[in-house]
Scaffold this active site. Structure first.
Site: not given
Lengths: 313, 311
Positions: A153-155, A175-176, A232, A261, A279
């Site tokens: 994705g973006r990150i 996923r795709t 996460r 955490e 974090h």
């Protein structure tokens, strides 16, 4: 808008807290001895919740706040929000995408470099006076190493772009398959882990991606492999990761997030081949202000009946 | 029968080469300036920063070439080499990728407080004291590279992908480079948020980074040094850091290694490294190839692989 009740779930940002206090009737969740105490007294007053990656808006909170219209999350991750329930009840949800992409990607690269090149360990080495007794060992070169990214994705894309500057071959799993990239796609995480040396978790946490890094993936990555987690804690089967690191079945890990955490498995605290961060993915002065402004902007838009800036639901 | 060509291996303890065996199959190695062969030696292999002074050179009247094993050549009397027409080679490109990688690792560490936050977690402070203080964003920051050689160029190339704006200072402007050039180091500092020091240490660049430069850089400024300790006036750096005149520093080198000013141990805004920016197995393997290559080139009258410009 000063009469509108807004619940802030944790002391996530002083500037945000201050601005919310100026514009709304602000309730601080942590001022109350228990959640039940708060709901009993103020449940009917809350029309908006500002949550974070620490405390969001789960089923219990949503059911307890019948007047809630919007959840504005001070995070891009939505795993602490019951999105299904929000959708059912017509509650709007916003998050903070884009403004934190660069900082989180920078942090992933920082973790890779610190883990491979042992930067934190050698800082400890110097501070302890050990350099006077002898040179530090050789460390692992980063340039040119294969990087596998879970979630493009973006990150994930921002991480890939940075790693390309270090001549790293990039592969990914999502996923795709994504059209328009030169990166090699693998249809499973195990195949990705078998074909890269540095495995980076950069996807959203959903029921499907819980423990996406498990024993099988760790074994595929192997004793020279490194896990980097800026997603996460629950993306990783933490006890499996810990035993693999302790036993040398995994080369190293750079971790910004943990299952529980702020608690970090004690075995990790004693290891030299890990980097452990509290974090801090989006933790810069500049970005937290941008995130706060986005939260405030979304709330304002909602209560003025304007289009939300970054709606999710 | 042809004798193997003679090479003097100049290695002051504790420095030594790990590939003596490989050299011995091609060259006849001597290891002392007092050897009877010394006056006939045409090549000296300099191991690590073993000093090659004018006194060393006086023992070697037939010397034509010094094959170095580091990026820096500040431990060699270059003026004397120039006078006698002795060519010098260095580590060339062997170290530039690892050096660049490490400089960037140090930079992000200082800005985002990686080592400090890792210490915080290991000390058990996260559950006790809560969130760690915020760092500073790298994207968009102005980076001034001091010395745009092999290592500096690799640093610039990597930082572009992070959204940094690059400018540089160098002995001469590089016509093939589009980044803005500042002839004056204070001007570079005044127009930068970050200075990365990766130039050669010479008479001219000794203490190049001093209080004036750090004042020009300003209170939000960060200095990263992967060059040589003496490029920075260390006393003034320590003062500036203690007084908050600059935001922080990442240092791989120091004026008097392995001694590090103990004031730095008290500071959370510095990252300290024991001169190992280039120390990976790959860079040393690459260096070994380069050294053998330079020796063979010399003895077969071919162009040296990594000659240093002595002008």
């Amino acid at each position: 808008m000063e009469s509108i009740g807004v619940l802030l779930t944790s002391p996530m940002n002083p500037y945000l807290e201050q601005e919310l206090g100026k514009r709304f009737k602000l309730f601080r969740f942590w001022d109350f001895p228990s959640a039940d105490d708060f709901f009993r007294e103020h449940s009917k007053s809350i029309r908006a919740v500002v949550g974070s990656s620490f405390i969001g808006a789960d089923a219990q909170m949503i059911e307890a706040l019948p007047k809630m219209e919007i959840v504005s999350s001070f995070s891009v991750g939505l795993d602490k929000i019951d999105l299904v329930r929000c959708k059912e009840k017509g509650i709007r949800v916003t998050n903070t995408p884009d403004v934190l992409t660069e900082d989180v990607a920078d942090l992933a690269l920082a973790l890779i470099l610190a883990t491979l090149r042992r930067i934190c360990e050698s800082d400890r080495y110097v501070r302890s006076g050990a350099w006077k007794r002898g040179d530090f060992k050789l460390t692992t070169k980063f340039t040119g190493k294969s990087v596998g990214i879970i979630g493009l994705g973006r990150i994930g894309s921002a991480i890939a772009k940075r790693a390309e500057g270090f001549s790293c071959p990039i592969s990914y799993h999502s996923r795709t398959e994504k059209p328009g990239t030169n990166y090699k796609y693998y249809p499973s995480v195990v195949e990705l882990a078998s074909n890269c040396q540095i495995l980076v978790v950069a996807c959203a946490l959903t029921p499907e991606t819980r423990h996406i890094i498990n024993r099988e993936v760790i074994n595929a990555l192997g004793p020279k492999g490194v896990v980097i987690n800026i997603g996460r804690g629950l993306h990783v089967d933490e006890p499996e990761l810990v035993s693999a690191l302790v036993e040398g079945r995994l080369g190293g890990a750079g971790l910004d997030v943990f299952e529980n955490e702020p608690n970090v498995p004690e075995e990790l605290l004693a290891l030299d081949n890990v980097v452990l961060l509290p974090h801090v993915g989006s933790g810069t002065v500049e970005t937290r202000k941008d995130m706060a402004d986005l939260v405030l902007g979304n709330l304002e838009a909602h209560f003025l009946n304007k289009p939300l800036l970054t709606p999710v639901v | 029968m042809d004798e193997l060509p003679l090479v003097l291996v100049h290695a002051l303890p504790p420095f030594e080469i790990s590939f003596k065996g490989r050299l011995q199959s091609r060259f006849q190695l001597i290891d002392s300036l007092d050897s009877t062969f010394a006056p006939h030696v045409s090549v000296l292999l300099c191991v690590g920063p073993s000093p090659v002074s004018s006194d060393t050179l006086r023992h070697l009247p037939s010397l034509q070439c010094i094959v170095g094993s580091s990026a820096g050549v500040d431990h060699i009397d270059l003026a004397e080499c120039r006078r006698r027409g002795i060519t010098v080679t260095n580590a060339g490109p062997s170290f530039c990728e690892d050096g660049a990688d490490f400089a960037i690792g140090l930079l992000i560490d200082v800005l985002r407080r990686i080592s400090a936050a890792d210490r915080y977690v290991r000390a058990g402070l996260w559950p006790m004291k809560g969130d760690y203080p915020l760092g500073s964003k790298l994207g968009g920051k102005r980076v001034g590279i001091v010395g745009l050689g092999n290592i500096g160029s690799e640093i610039a190339k990597r930082l572009v992908a992070f959204g940094c704006r690059i400018a540089y200072n160098s002995r001469n402007k590089k016509s093939s480079v589009s980044f803005p050039y500042y002839a004056n180091i204070c001007n570079l500092a005044a127009n930068s948020d970050i200075l990365i020091i990766c130039c050669a240490l010479t008479k001219e660049t000794h203490h190049l980074i001093n209080k004036d430069v750090m004042t020009a850089l300003g209170k939000e400024g960060v200095i990263i040094n992967v060059g040589r300790g003496a490029l920075i006036n260390e006393k003034e750096l320590v003062q500036c850091l203690e007084q908050g005149q600059i935001r922080g520093a990442g240092l791989d080198v120091f004026e008097n290694e392995p001694d590090v000013p103990k004031e730095l141990f008290e500071l959370e805004n510095v990252v300290l490294s024991p001169h190992k920016a280039i120390a990976t197995p790959e860079s040393f393997a690459s260096l070994q190839e380069l050294i053998v290559g330079n020796l063979e080139a010399f003895f077969s009258n071919k162009p040296l692989l990594s000659p240093v410009n002595l002008e």
